[in-house]
Design an enzyme around this catalytic site. Structure first.
Site, mmCIF file in Angstrom:
data_model
loop_
_atom_site.group_PDB
_atom_site.id
_atom_site.type_symbol
_atom_site.label_atom_id
_atom_site.label_comp_id
_atom_site.label_asym_id
_atom_site.label_seq_id
_atom_site.Cartn_x
_atom_site.Cartn_y
_atom_site.Cartn_z
ATOM 1 C CB CYS A 38 -1.104 -0.048 0.733
ATOM 2 S SG CYS A 38 -1.455 -1.380 1.111
ATOM 3 C CB CYS A 42 -3.388 2.755 2.301
ATOM 4 S SG CYS A 42 -4.854 1.415 1.918
ATOM 5 C CB CYS A 69 -3.730 -1.831 -1.828
ATOM 6 S SG CYS A 69 -4.844 -0.884 -0.790
ATOM 7 C CB CYS A 72 -4.381 2.776 -1.469
ATOM 8 S SG CYS A 72 -2.942 2.167 -1.602
#
Length: 93
Positions: A38, A42, A69, A72
């Site tokens: 991420c 995030c 992810c 994000c």
């Protein structure tokens, strides 16, 4: 990139816990248990500290077997400020 940013593990962890957008694109949070990485900003649930690794390079984190992810989207460069932050950081050091 590691030489330019030069943050400790605990400093990067603090940025992740604060969801600090200023560091998006400068390092990535990789969660060992889920194999997901991420952005520092995030908003997803935060992992346990012991399950986290940090990477400065998106290619290295993906080569290590982590996937982006879906919340994000760290593989998409949304922030027009990423290059500005890199330039300012390089200038200050």
């Amino acid at each position: 990139m590691e030489d330019i940013l030069n943050l400790s593990f605990d400093e990067m962890w603090d940025k992740v816990m604060a969801c600090d957008q200023k560091y998006d694109g400068l390092f990535f949070t990789a969660v060992k248990t889920t194999k997901i990485y991420c952005r520092p900003s995030c908003k997803s649930r935060k992992p346990k500290k012991i399950n986290v690794d940090f990477y400065y390079d998106i290619n290295k984190v993906e080569h290590a077997g982590f996937r982006a992810c879906k919340r994000c989207q760290p593989e998409v460069d949304h922030s027009p400020r990423t290059e500005l932050v890199r330039n300012v950081t390089a200038f200050l050091i």
